[in-house]
Write a protein that holds these residues in place. Structure first.
Motif, short mmCIF file in Angstrom:
data_model
loop_
_atom_site.label_atom_id
_atom_site.label_comp_id
_atom_site.label_asym_id
_atom_site.label_seq_id
_atom_site.Cartn_x
_atom_site.Cartn_y
_atom_site.Cartn_z
N ARG A 476 0.31 -0.61 -0.03
CA ARG A 476 0.09 0.06 -0.36
C ARG A 476 0.90 1.09 0.40
NH1 ARG A 476 -2.02 0.04 6.28
NH2 ARG A 476 -0.38 0.07 7.12
N PRO A 477 0.97 2.27 -0.58
CA PRO A 477 0.89 3.96 -0.69
C PRO A 477 2.12 4.22 0.81
CG PRO A 477 -0.99 4.57 -1.98
CD PRO A 477 -1.24 2.92 -0.75
N LEU A 478 2.86 4.70 1.02
CA LEU A 478 3.40 5.09 2.23
C LEU A 478 2.73 6.06 2.68
CD1 LEU A 478 5.85 4.72 3.93
CD2 LEU A 478 7.44 6.18 2.78
N GLN A 479 2.26 5.89 3.69
CA GLN A 479 1.45 7.69 3.98
C GLN A 479 2.03 8.44 4.92
OE1 GLN A 479 -2.23 5.75 5.97
NE2 GLN A 479 -2.73 5.42 4.16
N LEU A 480 2.96 9.05 5.18
CA LEU A 480 3.77 10.28 6.22
C LEU A 480 2.46 11.04 7.10
CD1 LEU A 480 6.67 10.49 4.47
CD2 LEU A 480 6.12 8.90 5.93
N ASN A 481 2.38 11.44 8.26
CA ASN A 481 1.59 12.38 8.71
C ASN A 481 2.24 13.90 8.73
OD1 ASN A 481 0.24 14.01 11.30
ND2 ASN A 481 -1.10 12.01 10.71
N TYR A 482 2.00 15.00 8.27
CA TYR A 482 2.77 15.82 9.32
C TYR A 482 2.00 16.97 9.19
CZ TYR A 482 5.86 14.24 5.17
OH TYR A 482 6.88 14.04 4.50
N CYS A 483 2.22 17.38 10.41
CA CYS A 483 1.30 18.18 11.93
C CYS A 483 3.11 19.13 12.26
CB CYS A 483 0.67 17.04 12.33
SG CYS A 483 -0.73 18.68 13.38
N VAL A 484 2.97 20.42 12.24
CA VAL A 484 3.20 21.03 13.03
C VAL A 484 2.82 21.96 14.23
CG1 VAL A 484 5.34 22.62 13.57
CG2 VAL A 484 4.95 21.98 11.06
N THR A 485 2.90 20.81 15.80
CA THR A 485 2.41 21.57 17.03
C THR A 485 3.55 21.96 18.17
OG1 THR A 485 2.56 18.78 17.95
CG2 THR A 485 0.29 20.00 16.99
N ASP A 486 2.73 21.98 19.21
CA ASP A 486 4.00 22.58 20.02
C ASP A 486 4.86 21.45 21.07
OD1 ASP A 486 3.87 25.45 19.60
OD2 ASP A 486 2.07 25.77 21.39
N GLU A 487 4.00 20.55 20.73
CA GLU A 487 4.22 19.42 21.81
C GLU A 487 5.79 18.55 20.77
OE1 GLU A 487 2.67 14.87 22.95
OE2 GLU A 487 1.10 16.21 22.18
N ARG A 488 5.19 18.35 19.51
CA ARG A 488 6.02 18.19 18.62
C ARG A 488 7.55 18.67 18.43
NH1 ARG A 488 3.02 14.80 13.38
NH2 ARG A 488 1.29 13.74 15.10
N LEU A 489 7.23 20.01 18.11
CA LEU A 489 8.84 20.94 18.41
C LEU A 489 9.94 20.55 19.99
CD1 LEU A 489 7.28 24.25 16.86
CD2 LEU A 489 8.88 23.00 16.00
N GLU A 490 8.66 20.29 21.36
CA GLU A 490 9.64 20.20 21.97
C GLU A 490 10.23 18.96 22.56
OE1 GLU A 490 10.26 21.64 26.02
OE2 GLU A 490 9.18 22.92 24.36
N LYS A 491 9.69 17.70 21.44
CA LYS A 491 10.65 17.04 21.58
C LYS A 491 11.33 16.56 20.57
CE LYS A 491 6.05 13.78 21.94
NZ LYS A 491 5.18 13.12 21.16
N LEU A 492 11.95 17.25 19.51
CA LEU A 492 13.28 17.65 18.72
C LEU A 492 14.36 18.25 19.26
CD1 LEU A 492 11.63 20.10 16.33
CD2 LEU A 492 12.32 17.94 15.78
N TYR A 493 14.25 18.43 20.59
CA TYR A 493 15.15 18.66 21.71
C TYR A 493 16.12 17.50 22.04
CZ TYR A 493 14.72 24.36 21.65
OH TYR A 493 14.43 25.03 20.79
N ALA A 494 15.31 16.64 22.85
CA ALA A 494 15.32 15.38 22.66
C ALA A 494 16.90 14.56 21.38
CB ALA A 494 14.04 14.12 22.94
N TYR A 495 16.35 15.24 20.50
CA TYR A 495 17.55 14.59 19.50
C TYR A 495 19.03 14.98 19.75
CZ TYR A 495 13.02 12.44 18.04
OH TYR A 495 12.28 11.15 16.79
N LYS A 496 19.38 14.55 19.29
CA LYS A 496 21.34 14.97 20.14
C LYS A 496 21.39 15.26 19.06
CE LYS A 496 25.42 12.87 21.52
NZ LYS A 496 26.53 12.15 22.02
#
Length: 530
Positions: A476-496
């Motif tokens: 089946r086609p690859l399905q990606l979810n693009y959504c920018v939220t404060d919660e997702r932005l905050e999680k970026l800092y967890a990535y070294k």
């Protein structure tokens, strides 16, 4: 029986002489061939003088005296032995000349018939004689084996008991050196069950007069399975002419098997080796009535790979047309090999024991799956019996007996019987390696009843089609979810890696500030930070 066990213990204790000169894992390289030599010496004693008389009488009259010597060598009942020795020496007279015992023993061995010399060549006995003589142990060992406690004459130790002595010595030596005793022979209780499973359906036919039946084991070890089959058939009908065939890879075990068969009056030329059955089939044009085997579990067939793949290219004109399993386990190759040896126009039956790998390894479309599919579609599989664990000397895993045939009874056509015999066992008082359980006579009887009745709480019957399935990959086609939220932005800092974008290793303050500013821009956080 106590006398029988005493002989095993005494022979085992002879290994104490070898300490220092041989390592513990080398003891069997001496004790086994000397046990075989002592048995030959004992068996030949009844006609020793007649063989020497015949040779002296006809010496010079015939270029080849083999037929005369073969005719002269007989057992106590007058039956030809099938081997001879025309040396003046035996174990007793060898001891009379200690100074020349090495030369005299070599002379003795060289005067055996060629079939016996082949046995000792595979033991590399002459090399060990030289090593023992150099260590001043040869005379002591011959003396030990000449004691009355090691009387191996057929009147004292039957052929059946002698076979058991060989097996027990191999098991004890393997256990001592952490080698695989189970590669060479199968426990007698398991052999008895397999034997009865082969013949239980053919009982009526085996009672006919003047019939010949060929029995084959492609991994025959010491030959215990072949002997069990013959004994069982003859117990039903003494008039049946049973011809045994076997092939063995291991040099020492091949030598033991050939020696045992020769002393039992079998056709020793039908025991082939030491060569691999998978890459060098010694019975290429032969087909058999019955086959029984315990091929090695989980053993790589890498050494046979070139020959096996070449054979597989022949398709079903060769032995491996159904497919090839993965390189680390050759059990399904042995199954295909045995199925290729079934008679084309007559009934053949097979009992082979494996671990769970041939049953469960391999996804749909794999070599293992293709082989199983071929066996099921051709209706070769009659029954599979699941055995208890801890039955074998070298492994505690569960094992399975496959009953295969090219001609099922009408009631079994198109069906596969699964028998759960995992609860049929009794605990042993003393374990032997991994063997802590055994099948009693009553256990074997109950398993056979389950097989014969074709229905019980421990039996399930399936149609061949029940085991068939096809694996389908659904894409089946690859399905990606693009959504920018404060919660997702905050999680970026967890990535070294993301955090280090705003860091700099520059020593110059201006350059460092410039690099950090560029990093913050890459993180798209300038407005939030500054």
């Amino acid at each position: 029986m106590s006398n029988f066990q005493e002989k095993i213990t005494f022979i085992w204790d002879c290994a104490d002489l070898l300490r220092g000169t041989y390592k513990r894992n080398e003891y069997q390289k001496v004790i086994l061939p000397f046990t075989v030599l002592k048995r030959f010496d004992s068996v030949l004693s009844d006609s020793k003088e007649k063989v020497l008389e015949a040779r002296n009488k006809y010496k010079g009259q015939f270029e080849n005296m083999e037929h005369i010597l073969y005719d002269s060598a007989k057992d106590s009942s007058g039956k030809p032995l099938g081997f001879y020795n025309y040396s003046k020496y035996d174990f007793k007279t060898l001891l009379e000349d200690p100074e020349h015992i090495e030369q005299n023993l070599i002379h003795y061995i060289d005067r055996f018939s060629k079939n016996v010399q082949d046995i000792f060549d595979n033991f590399y006995l002459k090399a060990h004689i030289a090593r023992l003589a150099k260590a001043d142990l040869l005379f002591l060992l011959i003396k030990k084996f000449s004691e009355s406690k090691v009387d191996l004459h057929p009147d004292v130790v039957s052929n059946h008991e002698m076979g058991t002595i060989f097996e027990e010595l191999i098991r004890k030596f393997a256990e001592q050196s952490n080698e695989e005793a189970g590669e060479h022979f199968t426990p007698r209780d398991v052999v008895e069950l397999m034997t009865k499973l082969i013949f239980v359906e053919n009982g009526v036919h085996l009672k006919k007069k003047n019939i010949i039946k060929k029995i084959y084991d492609p991994a025959c070890g010491t030959g215990g399975m072949l002997t069990s089959c013959k004994d069982f058939v003859l117990s039903m009908n003494e008039s049946v002419d049973i011809v045994l065939y076997g092939q063995e890879l291991n040099e020492e075990i091949y030598a033991v098997c050939k020696a045992d068969m020769l002393m039992k009056g079998e056709q020793d030329e039908n025991i082939k080796g030491p060569t691999s059955t998978l890459s060098n089939d010694q019975f290429e044009d032969d087909q058999f009535d019955f086959m029984i085997s315990n091929p090695p579990y989980g053993t790589k067939w890498e050494a046979d790979q070139k020959a096996v793949k070449k054979e597989a290219e022949k398709g079903f004109e060769g032995r491996f047309g159904a497919g090839l399993p993965r390189i680390n386990d050759g059990q399904l190759l042995f199954l295909q090999h045995m199925l290729s040896k079934m008679k084309a126009k007559e009934k053949s039956r097979i009992a082979v024991i494996t671990n769970g790998s041939p049953l469960f390894t391999g996804d749909a479309g794999s070599g293992e799956s293709d082989i199983r599919k071929w066996m099921i579609e051709n209706d070769f599989i009659e029954a599979i019996i699941a055995l208890p664990d801890q039955l074998f000397y070298n492994t505690g895993i569960r094992t399975y007996i496959w009953v295969l045939t090219n001609e099922k009874p009408t009631s079994r056509v198109g069906k596969i019987q699964l028998v759960d015999a995992t609860s049929k066992f009794k605990k042993m008082r003393r374990s032997l390696g991994y063997k802590r359980q055994y099948l009693t006579d009553d256990d074997i009887k109950q398993i056979l009843e389950c097989y014969n009745e074709f229905s019980s709480s421990n039996v399930k019957i399936f149609d061949n089609e029940d085991f068939g399935y096809t694996k389908v990959t659904v894409e089946r086609p690859l399905q990606l979810n693009y959504c920018v939220t404060d919660e997702r932005l905050e999680k970026l800092y967890a990535y070294k890696g993301f955090s280090k974008l705003a860091e700099s290793k520059k020593d110059n303050p201006d350059e460092k500030l410039k690099e950090e500013e560029a990093g913050r821009k890459r993180r798209c956080l300038d407005d939030e930070i500054g």
